[in-house]
Design an enzyme around this catalytic site. Sequence first.
Site, PDB file in Angstrom:
ATOM      1  N   THR A 131       0.814  -1.206   0.000  1.00  0.00           N
ATOM      2  CA  THR A 131       0.000   0.000   0.000  1.00  0.00           C
ATOM      3  C   THR A 131       0.855   1.268   0.000  1.00  0.00           C
ATOM      4  O   THR A 131       1.988   1.255   0.488  1.00  0.00           O
ATOM      5  CB  THR A 131      -0.904   0.001   1.259  1.00  0.00           C
ATOM      6  OG1 THR A 131      -1.556   1.253   1.374  1.00  0.00           O
ATOM      7  CG2 THR A 131      -0.092  -0.227   2.534  1.00  0.00           C
ATOM      8  N   ASP A 132       0.265   2.350  -0.480  1.00  0.00           N
ATOM      9  CA  ASP A 132       0.963   3.642  -0.421  1.00  0.00           C
ATOM     10  C   ASP A 132       1.020   4.197   1.009  1.00  0.00           C
ATOM     11  O   ASP A 132       1.777   5.124   1.289  1.00  0.00           O
ATOM     12  CB  ASP A 132       0.303   4.670  -1.353  1.00  0.00           C
ATOM     13  CG  ASP A 132      -1.153   4.964  -1.031  1.00  0.00           C
ATOM     14  OD1 ASP A 132      -1.720   4.329  -0.120  1.00  0.00           O
ATOM     15  OD2 ASP A 132      -1.741   5.846  -1.706  1.00  0.00           O
ATOM     16  N   GLU A 133       0.223   3.601   1.927  1.00  0.00           N
ATOM     17  CA  GLU A 133       0.181   4.143   3.295  1.00  0.00           C
ATOM     18  C   GLU A 133       1.509   3.977   4.028  1.00  0.00           C
ATOM     19  O   GLU A 133       1.740   4.625   5.041  1.00  0.00           O
ATOM     20  CB  GLU A 133      -0.952   3.487   4.091  1.00  0.00           C
ATOM     21  CG  GLU A 133      -2.304   3.770   3.486  1.00  0.00           C
ATOM     22  CD  GLU A 133      -3.464   3.578   4.458  1.00  0.00           C
ATOM     23  OE1 GLU A 133      -3.236   3.440   5.665  1.00  0.00           O
ATOM     24  OE2 GLU A 133      -4.602   3.566   3.970  1.00  0.00           O
ATOM     25  N   TYR A 156      -2.003  -0.387  10.914  1.00  0.00           N
ATOM     26  CA  TYR A 156      -2.119  -1.068   9.619  1.00  0.00           C
ATOM     27  C   TYR A 156      -0.899  -0.770   8.749  1.00  0.00           C
ATOM     28  O   TYR A 156      -0.223  -1.691   8.252  1.00  0.00           O
ATOM     29  CB  TYR A 156      -3.403  -0.633   8.885  1.00  0.00           C
ATOM     30  CG  TYR A 156      -3.394  -0.972   7.412  1.00  0.00           C
ATOM     31  CD1 TYR A 156      -3.431  -2.287   6.967  1.00  0.00           C
ATOM     32  CD2 TYR A 156      -3.324   0.045   6.440  1.00  0.00           C
ATOM     33  CE1 TYR A 156      -3.407  -2.599   5.609  1.00  0.00           C
ATOM     34  CE2 TYR A 156      -3.300  -0.262   5.086  1.00  0.00           C
ATOM     35  CZ  TYR A 156      -3.334  -1.586   4.674  1.00  0.00           C
ATOM     36  OH  TYR A 156      -3.300  -1.888   3.333  1.00  0.00           O
ATOM     37  N   LYS A 160       2.170  -3.214   7.321  1.00  0.00           N
ATOM     38  CA  LYS A 160       2.469  -3.407   5.898  1.00  0.00           C
ATOM     39  C   LYS A 160       3.913  -2.974   5.595  1.00  0.00           C
ATOM     40  O   LYS A 160       4.608  -3.613   4.808  1.00  0.00           O
ATOM     41  CB  LYS A 160       1.493  -2.616   5.022  1.00  0.00           C
ATOM     42  CG  LYS A 160       0.061  -3.124   5.039  1.00  0.00           C
ATOM     43  CD  LYS A 160      -0.130  -4.511   4.448  1.00  0.00           C
ATOM     44  CE  LYS A 160       0.020  -4.565   2.956  1.00  0.00           C
ATOM     45  NZ  LYS A 160      -0.369  -5.917   2.422  1.00  0.00           N
TER      46      LYS A 160
HETATM   47  P1  NAD Z   1      -9.692  -7.323   2.015  1.00  0.00           P
HETATM   48  O1  NAD Z   1      -9.737  -7.012   3.473  1.00  0.00           O
HETATM   49  O2  NAD Z   1     -10.883  -7.034   1.173  1.00  0.00           O
HETATM   50  O3  NAD Z   1      -9.341  -8.870   1.806  1.00  0.00           O
HETATM   51  C1  NAD Z   1      -8.363  -9.516   2.549  1.00  0.00           C
HETATM   52  C2  NAD Z   1      -8.511 -11.016   2.323  1.00  0.00           C
HETATM   53  O4  NAD Z   1      -7.462 -11.670   3.073  1.00  0.00           O
HETATM   54  C3  NAD Z   1      -9.842 -11.574   2.828  1.00  0.00           C
HETATM   55  O5  NAD Z   1     -10.386 -12.464   1.883  1.00  0.00           O
HETATM   56  C4  NAD Z   1      -9.454 -12.311   4.109  1.00  0.00           C
HETATM   57  O6  NAD Z   1     -10.297 -13.422   4.400  1.00  0.00           O
HETATM   58  C5  NAD Z   1      -8.029 -12.744   3.803  1.00  0.00           C
HETATM   59  N1  NAD Z   1      -7.234 -12.943   5.024  1.00  0.00           N
HETATM   60  C6  NAD Z   1      -7.124 -12.094   6.076  1.00  0.00           C
HETATM   61  N2  NAD Z   1      -6.346 -12.632   7.029  1.00  0.00           N
HETATM   62  C7  NAD Z   1      -5.929 -13.847   6.559  1.00  0.00           C
HETATM   63  C8  NAD Z   1      -5.091 -14.856   7.075  1.00  0.00           C
HETATM   64  N3  NAD Z   1      -4.531 -14.748   8.293  1.00  0.00           N
HETATM   65  N4  NAD Z   1      -4.856 -15.948   6.315  1.00  0.00           N
HETATM   66  C9  NAD Z   1      -5.428 -16.077   5.081  1.00  0.00           C
HETATM   67  N5  NAD Z   1      -6.245 -15.150   4.558  1.00  0.00           N
HETATM   68  C10 NAD Z   1      -6.499 -14.040   5.281  1.00  0.00           C
HETATM   69  O7  NAD Z   1      -8.402  -6.572   1.474  1.00  0.00           O
HETATM   70  P2  NAD Z   1      -8.182  -5.798   0.073  1.00  0.00           P
HETATM   71  O8  NAD Z   1      -8.703  -4.420   0.211  1.00  0.00           O
HETATM   72  O9  NAD Z   1      -8.630  -6.648  -1.030  1.00  0.00           O
HETATM   73  O10 NAD Z   1      -6.592  -5.709   0.063  1.00  0.00           O
HETATM   74  C11 NAD Z   1      -5.816  -6.773  -0.466  1.00  0.00           C
HETATM   75  C12 NAD Z   1      -4.341  -6.426  -0.333  1.00  0.00           C
HETATM   76  O11 NAD Z   1      -4.069  -5.236  -1.051  1.00  0.00           O
HETATM   77  C13 NAD Z   1      -3.909  -6.164   1.108  1.00  0.00           C
HETATM   78  O12 NAD Z   1      -2.631  -6.713   1.276  1.00  0.00           O
HETATM   79  C14 NAD Z   1      -3.871  -4.648   1.219  1.00  0.00           C
HETATM   80  O13 NAD Z   1      -2.914  -4.238   2.154  1.00  0.00           O
HETATM   81  C15 NAD Z   1      -3.474  -4.264  -0.197  1.00  0.00           C
HETATM   82  N6  NAD Z   1      -3.950  -2.943  -0.656  1.00  0.00           N
HETATM   83  C16 NAD Z   1      -5.272  -2.623  -0.564  1.00  0.00           C
HETATM   84  C17 NAD Z   1      -5.705  -1.386  -1.073  1.00  0.00           C
HETATM   85  C18 NAD Z   1      -7.163  -0.981  -1.025  1.00  0.00           C
HETATM   86  O14 NAD Z   1      -7.468   0.154  -1.390  1.00  0.00           O
HETATM   87  N7  NAD Z   1      -8.087  -1.847  -0.621  1.00  0.00           N
HETATM   88  C19 NAD Z   1      -4.779  -0.507  -1.659  1.00  0.00           C
HETATM   89  C20 NAD Z   1      -3.433  -0.890  -1.722  1.00  0.00           C
HETATM   90  C21 NAD Z   1      -3.032  -2.119  -1.227  1.00  0.00           C
HETATM   91  O1  DAU Z   2      -4.204   3.966   0.368  1.00  0.00           O
HETATM   92  C1  DAU Z   2      -4.412   2.590   0.276  1.00  0.00           C
HETATM   93  C2  DAU Z   2      -5.271   2.127   1.440  1.00  0.00           C
HETATM   94  O2  DAU Z   2      -6.588   2.581   1.179  1.00  0.00           O
HETATM   95  C3  DAU Z   2      -5.252   0.608   1.625  1.00  0.00           C
HETATM   96  O3  DAU Z   2      -3.955   0.194   1.941  1.00  0.00           O
HETATM   97  C4  DAU Z   2      -6.239   0.192   2.726  1.00  0.00           C
HETATM   98  O4  DAU Z   2      -6.275  -1.211   2.838  1.00  0.00           O
HETATM   99  C5  DAU Z   2      -7.604   0.725   2.361  1.00  0.00           C
HETATM  100  O5  DAU Z   2      -8.527   0.409   3.386  1.00  0.00           O
HETATM  101  C6  DAU Z   2      -7.568   2.236   2.142  1.00  0.00           C
HETATM  102  O6  DAU Z   2      -7.298   2.918   3.380  1.00  0.00           O
HETATM  103  P1  DAU Z   2      -8.071   4.266   3.796  1.00  0.00           P
HETATM  104  O7  DAU Z   2      -7.989   4.408   5.260  1.00  0.00           O
HETATM  105  O8  DAU Z   2      -7.620   5.415   2.961  1.00  0.00           O
HETATM  106  O9  DAU Z   2      -9.556   3.866   3.311  1.00  0.00           O
HETATM  107  P2  DAU Z   2     -10.993   4.106   3.961  1.00  0.00           P
HETATM  108  O10 DAU Z   2     -12.002   3.737   2.942  1.00  0.00           O
HETATM  109  O11 DAU Z   2     -11.105   3.493   5.314  1.00  0.00           O
HETATM  110  O12 DAU Z   2     -11.037   5.686   4.150  1.00  0.00           O
HETATM  111  C7  DAU Z   2     -10.882   6.577   3.044  1.00  0.00           C
HETATM  112  C8  DAU Z   2     -10.935   7.987   3.589  1.00  0.00           C
HETATM  113  O13 DAU Z   2     -12.286   8.260   4.050  1.00  0.00           O
HETATM  114  C9  DAU Z   2     -10.041   8.223   4.803  1.00  0.00           C
HETATM  115  O14 DAU Z   2      -9.548   9.556   4.763  1.00  0.00           O
HETATM  116  C10 DAU Z   2     -10.983   8.065   5.999  1.00  0.00           C
HETATM  117  C11 DAU Z   2     -12.305   8.565   5.448  1.00  0.00           C
HETATM  118  N1  DAU Z   2     -13.517   7.931   6.013  1.00  0.00           N
HETATM  119  C12 DAU Z   2     -13.580   6.555   6.009  1.00  0.00           C
HETATM  120  C13 DAU Z   2     -14.690   5.909   6.518  1.00  0.00           C
HETATM  121  C14 DAU Z   2     -14.759   4.397   6.525  1.00  0.00           C
HETATM  122  C15 DAU Z   2     -14.568   8.694   6.489  1.00  0.00           C
HETATM  123  O15 DAU Z   2     -14.505   9.940   6.470  1.00  0.00           O
HETATM  124  N2  DAU Z   2     -15.669   8.061   6.998  1.00  0.00           N
HETATM  125  C16 DAU Z   2     -15.769   6.681   7.037  1.00  0.00           C
HETATM  126  O16 DAU Z   2     -16.798   6.159   7.529  1.00  0.00           O
END
Ligand code: NAD
Ligand code: DAU
Length: 348
Positions: A131-133, A156, A160
């Site tokens: 992730t970019d975080e 988180y 990562k």
């Molecule tokens: P998600 O939470 O939707 O899915 C995570 C999956 O991992 C789920 O199916 C869960 O059951 C599985 N999992 C969790 N713990 C586990 C364990 N101990 N063993 C086996 N499986 C397990 O997540 P996502 O949003 O699809 O993100 C996927 C990956 O991409 C993550 O590594 C996250 O850090 C990264 N990522 C997400 C975003 C985003 O915007 N969602 C952006 C950049 C990177």
């Molecule tokens: O940048 C990549 C990341 O993006 C991934 O690595 C994470 O897995 C993914 O969850 C996401 O993280 P964020 O914290 O940015 O996503 P989230 O959807 O939780 O929140 C997006 C923005 O909106 C953040 O500034 C918090 C805000 N927010 C979020 C929720 C859930 C609100 O204002 N209200 C809310 O209820």
Amino acid sequence: MKKILITGGAGFIGSHVVRRFVNRYPDYQIFNLDALTYAGNLENIKDIEDHPNYHFVKGDIVDEAFINELFLNYNFDGILHLAAESHVDRSIEDPLAFVKTNVIGTMNLLNAAKNQWKDDFTNKRFYHISTDEVYGSLGAEGLFTETTPYDPNSPYSASKASSDHFVRAYGETYGLPYVLTNCSNNYGSYHFPEKLIPLFINNIINNKPLPVYGDGNYTRDWLFVEDHAAAIDLVFHEGKNHETYNIGGFNEWKNIDLVKLLCQIMDEKLGRTSGTSQELITYVKDRPGHDLRYAIDASKINKELGWKPSVTFEEGLEKTINWYLENEEWLQNVTSGSYKDYYQKQYS
Ligand code: NAD
Ligand code: DAU
């Protein structure tokens, strides 16, 4: 024939990656390893579950003995590691769960790959999806590049960042072949409705409050999930060994502006008077340690591998909203918890 392990394939991004690989690479055997935590939903990939090159394995990456046995049994050629605890708010409530899955789980996979491949790394690859975080928070100016120093702020992002460091350390120390990508915020279908966009779509449908954290002036850089899956496919096949690529859409939005846009589109789709959904906006207590701004410089992956997003934000958001409106049953199954029965029904 290649044996490919994809972890976290029942989650949001993982389901798109699994679907893409199963459909595009009939010569690969795709193993989807997922613990089916609250975020894992097999309904996300039910369209490909009977495909002959798809195999589901239920298991926890934190379980070292299980992972070692799995690798002994299958001798994977490639690993795309997406399984993670992914929600920042949950990491504030329960940081240890994030250390277990994101750090220890990644370590178990790295060790199993290293032990399995130690005599021959030819045509092997460990791909960590990150992730970019990990880069922390930007001020008003600038973009994250691949050389931006790590500065994670939430449990988180710290977990990562730690797993990224271990992946690189295994590359340097043991010669493990790896690639790593850091991506910005994804949006699209099958997104668990605890994250901003699907939560707010669901709340608008159900006339529930839209909880905007703080003043709403936080910025995120949004990318359509299918474009992320395409980038992952490209990096897995063509990325240079031991390289990192940033992935993002050059698409920054302040949360409040994005929420207002969502409200406007949803009013049109639901046939509500313009301004109806905006009345649901409720400013709530801020997220502790809330990062102000993320923005990715994705020029390296563009120049070196030719990747760029295929849809504009307007197109991607339109597709996403239409998908949630056409798949209300999916949303209801997730919010009611009945999606958890799917595994029992299909696999036992
Ligand atoms: P998600 O939470 O939707 O899915 C995570 C999956 O991992 C789920 O199916 C869960 O059951 C599985 N999992 C969790 N713990 C586990 C364990 N101990 N063993 C086996 N499986 C397990 O997540 P996502 O949003 O699809 O993100 C996927 C990956 O991409 C993550 O590594 C996250 O850090 C990264 N990522 C997400 C975003 C985003 O915007 N969602 C952006 C950049 C990177
Ligand atoms: O940048 C990549 C990341 O993006 C991934 O690595 C994470 O897995 C993914 O969850 C996401 O993280 P964020 O914290 O940015 O996503 P989230 O959807 O939780 O929140 C997006 C923005 O909106 C953040 O500034 C918090 C805000 N927010 C979020 C929720 C859930 C609100 O204002 N209200 C809310 O209820």
